[in-house]
Write an enzyme that holds these catalytic residues in place. Structure first.
Site, PDB file in Angstrom:
ATOM      1  CG  HIS A  25      89.462  14.757  51.587  1.00  0.00           C
ATOM      2  ND1 HIS A  25      88.607  15.356  50.697  1.00  0.00           N
ATOM      3  CD2 HIS A  25      89.157  15.277  52.804  1.00  0.00           C
ATOM      4  CE1 HIS A  25      87.838  16.225  51.346  1.00  0.00           C
ATOM      5  NE2 HIS A  25      88.154  16.183  52.622  1.00  0.00           N
ATOM      6  CG  ASP A  55      87.887  14.264  47.585  1.00  0.00           C
ATOM      7  OD1 ASP A  55      88.364  13.215  48.067  1.00  0.00           O
ATOM      8  OD2 ASP A  55      87.807  15.330  48.218  1.00  0.00           O
ATOM      9  CB  SER A 128      85.321  16.474  54.106  1.00  0.00           C
ATOM     10  OG  SER A 128      86.176  17.541  53.829  1.00  0.00           O
TER      11      SER A 128
END
Length: 292
Positions: A25, A55, A128
């Site tokens: 992402h 992910d 992230s």
């Protein structure tokens, strides 16, 4: 001129090849990628491949004098171990936060493949793709998401990381093939509830119930039937239906899997050869699972 649309963190796992791991992402929808190193150097990066189900994404840079992070097997972790999250939260470069391993093998959050490390180390937007480290600075996971009760998606002390056991396999597949090929049984599974467990005289609410078997699928060829309860796969206990996709993440089409199945009051062994799986991730709605 193009403008930056997203940012995140990453970890260099192979200095010789310039391999950087981050989240899907973080790079999703991007056309140009730049990696900023801790020493201030900036390099253009090439996207090697992405895997939505876990992910994860792999980037490659060409740069001299790189240093790589030491990676250990996440299966050695225990609840209560110290954990450190490093990244770029809210634009603050090279921020380190400390916590503990709050839980292992977390699932039920609505993602396609779930086998998370849970930590209370502060993780926020911008973390992230960054490393989750043990007390010796070794990589144990890739920070991916947080469980947030607020509308802003802020840190509530519940963060999740993809364990290195899965990360290393996915990264290797992306480097070799540009994609991750997964095995599948061709059956639809549901979690075992208390009422169903009593009807089957199991005495324990653990396992995955076979809800349906596709015609001509590996599951049908192996002899699985609707109503069977999968108690273990390759010797690993199955607690809920989501455990099976997590296990299949590390299995390729053609691999064999030994299933311990509760059927008609007794435990039987069924050997299945996996087929191909489609990569169709699912996202849950409640509670809110925010990108880190």
């Amino acid at each position: 001129e193009p403008r930056p649309t997203a940012s995140g963190s990453g970890a260099i796992i192979d200095a010789a090849e310039g391999i950087v791991v981050t989240n899907n992402h973080v790079v999703e929808g991007g056309q140009k990628f730049t990696v900023d190193l801790t020493d201030g150097r900036i390099f253009d990066a090439v996207l090697v491949g992405t895997d939505k189900a876990t992910d994860l994404a792999v980037l490659k840079i060409v740069a001299p004098d790189l240093a790589q992070i030491e990676v250990i097997n996440s299966d050695t972790l225990r609840t209560g171990d110290l954990a450190f999250a490093v990244g770029y939260p809210l634009g603050l470069d090279q921020t380190l936060t400390m916590g503990v391993i709050s839980g292992l093998n977390r699932s039920g959050l609505g993602d396609a493949v779930e086998d998370y490390i849970q930590t209370d180390a502060a993780v926020n937007s911008g973390n992230s793709g960054g490393p989750l480290l043990d007390s010796r600075g070794r990589l144990i996971g890739i920070n991916t998401s947080i469980l947030s009760g607020g509308l802003g998606g802020g840190n509530d002390g519940i963060a999740f990381a993809v364990p290195t056991r899965i990360m290393l396999y996915v990264a290797d597949q992306l480097k070799k093939n540009g994609e991750v090929k997964r095995g599948a049984t061709g059956a639809i599974f549901g979690s075992l509830n208390a009422e169903r467990a009593r009807d089957l005289h199991l005495g324990i609410v653990r396992g995955a119930v076979v809800a349906d078997v596709a015609p001509g699928s590996p599951a049908e060829r192996a002899g699985l039937k609707s109503g069977d309860v999968i108690r273990a796969a390759n010797g690993k206990a199955i607690v809920a239906s989501i455990d099976l996709p997590a296990m299949m993440t590390l299995a390729k089409p053609g691999d064999k899997v030994a299933l311990d199945v509760w059927r008609e009051g007794k435990l039987v062994r069924i050997d299945a050869t996996l087929g191909n799986a489609a990569d169709k991730p699912r996202r849950g709605q409640e509670p809110q699972l925010a990108a880190a």
